[in-house]
Design an enzyme around this catalytic site. Sequence first.
Site, PDB file in Angstrom:
ATOM      1  N   HIS D 195       0.852  -1.183   0.000  1.00  9.82           N
ATOM      2  CA  HIS D 195       0.000   0.000   0.000  1.00  9.82           C
ATOM      3  C   HIS D 195       0.887   1.232   0.000  1.00  9.82           C
ATOM      4  O   HIS D 195       1.813   1.339   0.785  1.00  9.82           O
ATOM      5  CB  HIS D 195      -0.927   0.015   1.204  1.00  9.82           C
ATOM      6  CG  HIS D 195      -1.924   1.132   1.123  1.00  9.82           C
ATOM      7  ND1 HIS D 195      -3.075   1.039   0.400  1.00  9.82           N
ATOM      8  CD2 HIS D 195      -1.904   2.379   1.628  1.00  9.82           C
ATOM      9  CE1 HIS D 195      -3.744   2.171   0.480  1.00  9.82           C
ATOM     10  NE2 HIS D 195      -3.049   3.000   1.227  1.00  9.82           N
ATOM     11  N   GLY D 204      -7.185   3.859   0.970  1.00 11.86           N
ATOM     12  CA  GLY D 204      -7.909   4.136  -0.268  1.00 11.86           C
ATOM     13  C   GLY D 204      -7.058   4.718  -1.364  1.00 11.86           C
ATOM     14  O   GLY D 204      -5.838   4.546  -1.376  1.00 11.86           O
ATOM     15  N   LEU D 230     -10.495  -4.094   2.688  1.00  2.53           N
ATOM     16  CA  LEU D 230      -9.475  -3.385   1.926  1.00  2.53           C
ATOM     17  C   LEU D 230      -8.489  -2.626   2.820  1.00  2.53           C
ATOM     18  O   LEU D 230      -8.899  -1.851   3.661  1.00  2.53           O
ATOM     19  CB  LEU D 230     -10.214  -2.394   1.010  1.00  2.53           C
ATOM     20  CG  LEU D 230      -9.367  -1.667  -0.008  1.00  2.53           C
ATOM     21  CD1 LEU D 230      -8.864  -2.617  -1.067  1.00  2.53           C
ATOM     22  CD2 LEU D 230     -10.161  -0.537  -0.632  1.00  2.53           C
ATOM     23  N   ASP D 231      -7.203  -2.821   2.619  1.00  3.52           N
ATOM     24  CA  ASP D 231      -6.153  -2.064   3.311  1.00  3.52           C
ATOM     25  C   ASP D 231      -6.145  -2.286   4.812  1.00  3.52           C
ATOM     26  O   ASP D 231      -5.547  -1.506   5.543  1.00  3.52           O
ATOM     27  CB  ASP D 231      -6.267  -0.552   3.049  1.00  3.52           C
ATOM     28  CG  ASP D 231      -6.105  -0.219   1.581  1.00  3.52           C
ATOM     29  OD1 ASP D 231      -5.568  -1.059   0.839  1.00  3.52           O
ATOM     30  OD2 ASP D 231      -6.512   0.882   1.178  1.00  3.52           O
ATOM     31  N   GLU D 232      -6.811  -3.312   5.302  1.00  3.89           N
ATOM     32  CA  GLU D 232      -6.838  -3.492   6.743  1.00  3.89           C
ATOM     33  C   GLU D 232      -6.259  -4.818   7.201  1.00  3.89           C
ATOM     34  O   GLU D 232      -6.415  -5.209   8.348  1.00  3.89           O
ATOM     35  CB  GLU D 232      -8.276  -3.334   7.263  1.00  3.89           C
ATOM     36  CG  GLU D 232      -8.783  -1.930   7.069  1.00  3.89           C
ATOM     37  CD  GLU D 232     -10.117  -1.683   7.756  1.00  3.89           C
ATOM     38  OE1 GLU D 232     -10.574  -2.552   8.505  1.00  3.89           O
ATOM     39  OE2 GLU D 232     -10.669  -0.601   7.517  1.00  3.89           O
TER      40      GLU D 232
END
Lengths: 287, 287, 287, 287
Positions: D195, D204, D230-232
């Site tokens: 990310h 995001g 998402l992204d976690e």
Amino acid sequence: MNPESNLKKNRVLLIRCKDEAGLIHRITGFLANIGANIVGNQEFVEPLGKVFFMRTEYSLENSSKEEGLISELAKILPKDAKLTLSNPRFPKVVLLATKEPHCLGDILLRWRYGELPMELQGVVSNHEILGDLVRDFKLPFHCISSEGMSREEHEKQLNSYLRELQPDWIVLAKYMRILTPEFVKKWEHRILNIHHSFLPAFVGAKPYEQAYKRGVKIIGGTAHIVTENLDEGPILVQDVCHVDHGYSPERLVLYGRDLEKVVLSKALRLLLEDRVMIFQNRTIIFE
Amino acid sequence: MNPESNLKKNRVLLIRCKDEAGLIHRITGFLANIGANIVGNQEFVEPLGKVFFMRTEYSLENSSKEEGLISELAKILPKDAKLTLSNPRFPKVVLLATKEPHCLGDILLRWRYGELPMELQGVVSNHEILGDLVRDFKLPFHCISSEGMSREEHEKQLNSYLRELQPDWIVLAKYMRILTPEFVKKWEHRILNIHHSFLPAFVGAKPYEQAYKRGVKIIGGTAHIVTENLDEGPILVQDVCHVDHGYSPERLVLYGRDLEKVVLSKALRLLLEDRVMIFQNRTIIFE
Amino acid sequence: MNPESNLKKNRVLLIRCKDEAGLIHRITGFLANIGANIVGNQEFVEPLGKVFFMRTEYSLENSSKEEGLISELAKILPKDAKLTLSNPRFPKVVLLATKEPHCLGDILLRWRYGELPMELQGVVSNHEILGDLVRDFKLPFHCISSEGMSREEHEKQLNSYLRELQPDWIVLAKYMRILTPEFVKKWEHRILNIHHSFLPAFVGAKPYEQAYKRGVKIIGGTAHIVTENLDEGPILVQDVCHVDHGYSPERLVLYGRDLEKVVLSKALRLLLEDRVMIFQNRTIIFE
Amino acid sequence: MNPESNLKKNRVLLIRCKDEAGLIHRITGFLANIGANIVGNQEFVEPLGKVFFMRTEYSLENSSKEEGLISELAKILPKDAKLTLSNPRFPKVVLLATKEPHCLGDILLRWRYGELPMELQGVVSNHEILGDLVRDFKLPFHCISSEGMSREEHEKQLNSYLRELQPDWIVLAKYMRILTPEFVKKWEHRILNIHHSFLPAFVGAKPYEQAYKRGVKIIGGTAHIVTENLDEGPILVQDVCHVDHGYSPERLVLYGRDLEKVVLSKALRLLLEDRVMIFQNRTIIFE
């Protein structure tokens, strides 16, 4: 890339002279007069020596106005003033390597995808091993083996190759041979090196082994201009990472490589963008 | 703090011996046998010398079981084994300082608010200037001026003061005098120093001026154990910060101080928590 | 410190206006005309908004020449120009704290030894616990308890205290109460806060517990100007340190404190030296 | 590389179970019994959940002794114990990319020169543009364009390609499409992502633009396991670099790329060497 794309959009003017009142006023006035549109402007006065440094980036529609710029501007500056106007074309670069691929590969990748504004002329090595990699990038690879040769003979061959290409910068991307003072002098302030340690610690050979034995808790990498005194030239970029007792010498090498390649490429970009001025043994960097 | 609060909750056992199969198995079995509840366990095998290091933190309800622990455990370990069991009381510490307050003040604040588990016995300085600060923290301040005195005479007075207190650790919080090899030997591996640079760069005096002239892009601080060779003892903690050409020597000092005080206090905490083992000129740190 | 030492040696002029050709030329010409000796000069053009920022530090022997400087200079600048001339005296500062001593103590120590050029007026807290520390530094400590009081009542008392002192800067040195938008508006862009995390990660309460649960490998601290939107004001300084799975929430707090105190003190020094300009929700920092 | 070189020298055993007294003692005893020579051993007890984690690296001359190891060892451990024995062969890896070459190129270079112990099966992209680069490295490149296709159709094609290869790890080397929860579930805990920010900040899209507008003084990169949110997912590696107001969004991207590629490659190496255990939403990393 086609030749046209090798043209820079803006010009960069570097000025260095003894400090006195009104310098910025005079210089910016002069540039306004010829219709230059200043995009960025940075100055620095070295406090011990009272020396003035300036980097101006500008665009100029009517490029004929640029003729004689240097000599005209010099008239209104102190007598010791040194002015450098960037070449409108991308700088020419030759890479020197030995066996390790990490710095070389990193530069090749960045160049291939337009991240480094340079005309990459080719790669020279004293070994054959990196030839495949360079050829995969469609670049000339030139092996000058040093076997059975004196240092002088070897450098003579290297020099004759370089003289033909007339590079603006020679980048030692893990070139593991020591250059003679004569060679360094020929290409004064035009050779960039990556030293595999946090200079001035661990000058010389096998820095990771030295680092392990000394038990340091941080290792580093240093990009510097090569001068006659090995590992003592002006520093451009340094970076470090934390390590602990559990890192073997091999592991230090692995982590060190990541520092080396990023540090060397950052330093090269600074040079290509005319952001570095050298003063005594230090660099003024206008980022 | 009242004396009771100076008792540690857990015990720490440090073991060092030549590596051989089954060591962890034997040690953890022994501890289980006497009813020790292991809170944390860390091992390391130094790859070059094949030396085994272990730190075990445990609690033990029936402390009578601890009697003879060291000698009993030694019987099932290699002959060269060195075992150290932490004292149940907080270590005794004396601080040495000269004129600069940043490291001293940082330690005083942390101690005052319970962040450093130690019995702080007092502060010695070769100048009067920091006396007010120390007395504001309700601590004994002892000035031993070195004026008109030989190094030996001065250290003799210092030593007689220290012998009375019998500190576990002597912390040089910017103590700007060089200690004689004799003094260092008396307190072998019990003196902690903060060096105002990223060792092994800039060994010796005026490191920030050296750093400025060398044009480094990173400065650092190093906490190390003092040995007979100045600035060459085992390193505990290092940290760095990025600088550029615009930092004057005075500014480097300012940023360096922030590194120095945090690095020294971190190193001191590691010592107080029995997390440091020394091997040759390196530290094994079980954090 | 006696009052005279509260006078600054140099003046700082901050200018902000829409960008246009010739600005630097005009400004430096104007300053040369009144006999100002420029010590340092920094500019920045924000590329999206085309806004020009400049910080000039100068000395002036004949201070009568300074009269009307702002209004005269404004005449030759774009109409939207905002000019600020630094006060010749040290800025007045009030600290707000709650129970934690690390940031407060760090500022007190730096102030005591002349590292922060400010007139420290006193410390306010909503608890008694830090009173001893403040009084040991011979500074006024004022406890305004919030017990049994509405937020508005409490802030009213706080405000009446502050109105009397008229500080230039209010520093929240781990002040653990949320300020109302009304309060923030009264002291717009004059309140500095330290947030115990790497903003914009972990906005809000208990950031170290959040960080532990999220399993981050880096923690940070952020000094920012307080605006009406909690934790979203312009950022001045950030720093981080690496952590791993072995760090308990308590340990994260311990390491976080070291970041917090150094970051907050650095940010405060930038403000005191007139090095910070605020644009939209960002800071331009001329270091 | 020839197939034999894909064999690992040592085996890695990962154990996870609820903590209880004597675990290390039992495990090391069991391994000694079958003649395993322990090369490295690391444990961790998660303090909140009281869960025990262990990584043991060992060599074993008589590999027939390994048969039934997992089931035999499980008998002497708590019932909830999960044991994983590393495959003796290098893990199989597929890379997914879109248009950006920096992460992809970095992994290709490291793999080519033996720095990443994996069997690289090929590269999939939703665009043609990186095909040349991949083919220069003599690796299969497979373009699965998403044009005129629903997300489900596209993932179906991707999945059918992956099902054939059965990779151990899928690495998203700047793959700019969002994966459906169904896809993620199929490859649970086997997808590694980079990310382009310091998570959890700037979750995001367009993180560098967000970072510029927020005026942060540090940017970062985060390598994490992909989960349905998402992204976690669990974080493996993070790194940061300092920036200031002078960095345009384009410049932030440039510096961010250097972080991204080094962070992603480090995380991949940790996975390949069986150094990562996942617990709740966190990683335990035995480096």
